[in-house]
Scaffold this motif. Sequence first.
Motif, mmCIF file in Angstrom:
data_model
loop_
_atom_site.group_PDB
_atom_site.id
_atom_site.type_symbol
_atom_site.label_atom_id
_atom_site.label_comp_id
_atom_site.label_asym_id
_atom_site.label_seq_id
_atom_site.Cartn_x
_atom_site.Cartn_y
_atom_site.Cartn_z
ATOM 1 N N ALA A 1 -61.529 -65.022 12.254
ATOM 2 C CA ALA A 1 -62.225 -64.828 13.380
ATOM 3 C C ALA A 1 -61.929 -65.311 14.489
ATOM 4 O O ALA A 1 -61.837 -64.725 15.816
ATOM 5 N N LEU A 2 -61.004 -66.374 14.721
ATOM 6 C CA LEU A 2 -60.246 -66.856 15.882
ATOM 7 C C LEU A 2 -59.237 -65.961 16.168
ATOM 8 O O LEU A 2 -58.966 -65.698 17.498
ATOM 9 N N GLU A 3 -58.461 -65.471 15.217
ATOM 10 C CA GLU A 3 -57.471 -64.465 15.360
ATOM 11 C C GLU A 3 -58.062 -63.320 16.135
ATOM 12 O O GLU A 3 -57.601 -62.570 17.343
ATOM 13 N N ARG A 4 -59.130 -62.842 15.807
ATOM 14 C CA ARG A 4 -59.779 -61.877 16.369
ATOM 15 C C ARG A 4 -60.366 -62.118 17.658
ATOM 16 O O ARG A 4 -60.489 -61.247 18.633
ATOM 17 N N ALA A 5 -60.930 -63.351 17.995
ATOM 18 C CA ALA A 5 -61.345 -63.829 19.327
ATOM 19 C C ALA A 5 -60.278 -63.662 20.234
ATOM 20 O O ALA A 5 -60.695 -63.418 21.629
ATOM 21 N N GLY A 6 -58.972 -64.002 19.902
ATOM 22 C CA GLY A 6 -57.869 -64.181 20.883
ATOM 23 C C GLY A 6 -57.206 -65.603 20.894
ATOM 24 O O GLY A 6 -57.928 -66.645 21.140
ATOM 25 N N ARG A 7 -56.164 -65.678 20.890
ATOM 26 C CA ARG A 7 -55.450 -66.812 20.868
ATOM 27 C C ARG A 7 -54.151 -66.668 21.738
ATOM 28 O O ARG A 7 -53.465 -65.493 21.610
ATOM 29 N N GLY B 1 -50.544 -65.715 22.778
ATOM 30 C CA GLY B 1 -49.486 -65.030 21.885
ATOM 31 C C GLY B 1 -49.890 -64.017 20.569
ATOM 32 O O GLY B 1 -49.124 -63.412 20.218
ATOM 33 N N GLY B 2 -51.206 -64.313 20.452
ATOM 34 C CA GLY B 2 -52.041 -63.392 19.245
ATOM 35 C C GLY B 2 -52.081 -61.942 20.055
ATOM 36 O O GLY B 2 -52.072 -61.626 21.025
ATOM 37 N N PRO B 3 -52.773 -61.429 18.982
ATOM 38 C CA PRO B 3 -53.143 -59.879 19.232
ATOM 39 C C PRO B 3 -54.299 -60.051 20.140
ATOM 40 O O PRO B 3 -54.859 -61.081 20.685
ATOM 41 N N GLU B 4 -54.534 -58.809 21.167
ATOM 42 C CA GLU B 4 -55.532 -58.706 22.004
ATOM 43 C C GLU B 4 -56.901 -58.929 21.476
ATOM 44 O O GLU B 4 -57.201 -58.781 20.203
ATOM 45 N N PRO B 5 -58.008 -59.783 22.281
ATOM 46 C CA PRO B 5 -59.210 -59.916 21.606
ATOM 47 C C PRO B 5 -59.816 -58.565 20.995
ATOM 48 O O PRO B 5 -59.734 -57.575 21.797
ATOM 49 N N VAL B 6 -60.504 -58.596 19.942
ATOM 50 C CA VAL B 6 -61.103 -57.395 19.419
ATOM 51 C C VAL B 6 -62.108 -57.013 20.230
ATOM 52 O O VAL B 6 -62.655 -55.663 20.435
ATOM 53 N N ALA B 7 -62.953 -58.011 20.631
ATOM 54 C CA ALA B 7 -64.188 -57.592 21.481
ATOM 55 C C ALA B 7 -64.046 -58.505 22.887
ATOM 56 O O ALA B 7 -64.658 -59.697 22.810
ATOM 57 N N LEU B 8 -63.662 -58.069 23.961
ATOM 58 C CA LEU B 8 -63.403 -58.944 25.152
ATOM 59 C C LEU B 8 -64.767 -58.916 25.996
ATOM 60 O O LEU B 8 -64.947 -57.901 26.261
ATOM 61 N N PRO B 9 -65.269 -60.082 26.124
ATOM 62 C CA PRO B 9 -66.442 -60.113 26.949
ATOM 63 C C PRO B 9 -66.247 -59.403 28.309
ATOM 64 O O PRO B 9 -65.193 -59.785 28.975
ATOM 65 N N GLU B 10 -67.150 -58.547 28.756
ATOM 66 C CA GLU B 10 -67.002 -57.982 29.818
ATOM 67 C C GLU B 10 -66.706 -59.079 31.266
ATOM 68 O O GLU B 10 -65.866 -58.553 32.046
ATOM 69 N N HIS B 11 -67.261 -59.899 31.236
ATOM 70 C CA HIS B 11 -67.351 -60.784 32.341
ATOM 71 C C HIS B 11 -65.824 -61.632 32.356
ATOM 72 O O HIS B 11 -65.411 -62.158 33.491
ATOM 73 N N LEU B 12 -65.106 -61.600 31.334
ATOM 74 C CA LEU B 12 -63.807 -61.985 31.326
ATOM 75 C C LEU B 12 -62.667 -60.946 31.715
ATOM 76 O O LEU B 12 -61.471 -61.367 31.546
ATOM 77 N N ALA B 13 -63.104 -59.778 31.587
ATOM 78 C CA ALA B 13 -62.109 -58.811 31.744
ATOM 79 C C ALA B 13 -60.843 -59.178 32.913
ATOM 80 O O ALA B 13 -59.754 -58.801 32.545
ATOM 81 N N ASP B 14 -61.448 -59.341 34.145
ATOM 82 C CA ASP B 14 -60.497 -59.537 35.184
ATOM 83 C C ASP B 14 -59.842 -60.922 35.106
ATOM 84 O O ASP B 14 -58.509 -60.750 34.977
ATOM 85 N N ASP B 15 -60.224 -61.783 34.753
ATOM 86 C CA ASP B 15 -59.554 -63.268 34.312
ATOM 87 C C ASP B 15 -58.634 -62.974 33.101
ATOM 88 O O ASP B 15 -57.283 -63.338 33.328
ATOM 89 N N TYR B 16 -58.897 -62.133 32.391
ATOM 90 C CA TYR B 16 -58.160 -61.901 30.959
ATOM 91 C C TYR B 16 -56.799 -61.358 31.512
ATOM 92 O O TYR B 16 -55.691 -61.454 30.966
ATOM 93 N N ALA B 17 -57.033 -60.006 32.515
ATOM 94 C CA ALA B 17 -55.800 -59.457 32.734
ATOM 95 C C ALA B 17 -54.740 -60.220 33.732
ATOM 96 O O ALA B 17 -53.650 -59.792 33.692
#
Length: 222
Positions: free
Chosen positions: A38-44, A46-62
């Motif tokens: 579950a944590l790997e899917r959420a995002g860490r 160096g890990g894979p891209e989050p499976v479901a990135l919250p919309e409000h985090l899109a710019d900060d994540y980029a």
Amino acid sequence: MTARAVLLDFAGTLLVPTPAAQWVRAVTGTHDPALAEALERAGRPGGPEPVALPEHLADDYAHRDDTTTRHRAVYVELLEQVCPHEQAVALYEASCTAASWEPYPDTAPTLRALRAAGIGLAVVSNVGFDLPALLAEHGLAELVDVVVQSHELGVSKPDPRLFATALEQLGVDAADALMVGDNPTSDGAAVHLGITTLLLPCSPPGRDHGLAAVLDLVGLRP
């Protein structure tokens, strides 16, 4: 090709995150495959891209790798989707330490061969935490000349300033350098500066990454 310098990405090129279950067990002291997945899917980091990135985090994540503050805030919030805040913080902090990263088996031998040949070496990374100490713990810091980190420049690859900074610090021209990475967008952008670029798909932990191809390209293997 004739190269005076080799620029290398960090995550997925020289080192790779430890398996998620190992990372979680080191922090929680428990073997919990479901939580690790579950944590790997959420995002860490160096890990894979989050499976479901919250919309409000899109710019900060980029732009997460532009500052250490943003990097921490983004990943802690992603991990909080799965676990309590205190645990998310502990998991994030662990993910930024040497214990949560392992070099590919062919990383150190390749760097040593390049260094012995007098080729300048730079790590050029989109990263939101400091790499020199992490590299030192794995015995790699002494094998590279320059570490260019996005959070220090305030911009991330594919911004050409990261590659240009590495070239300037190594004292070489783009035509005399080779860039090695795994991401066609961020690492592949080096070609726009005239840097010959080799892309190697990310390999699993414990497996040779194919870095011998670098030695082939610069003529260090028969």
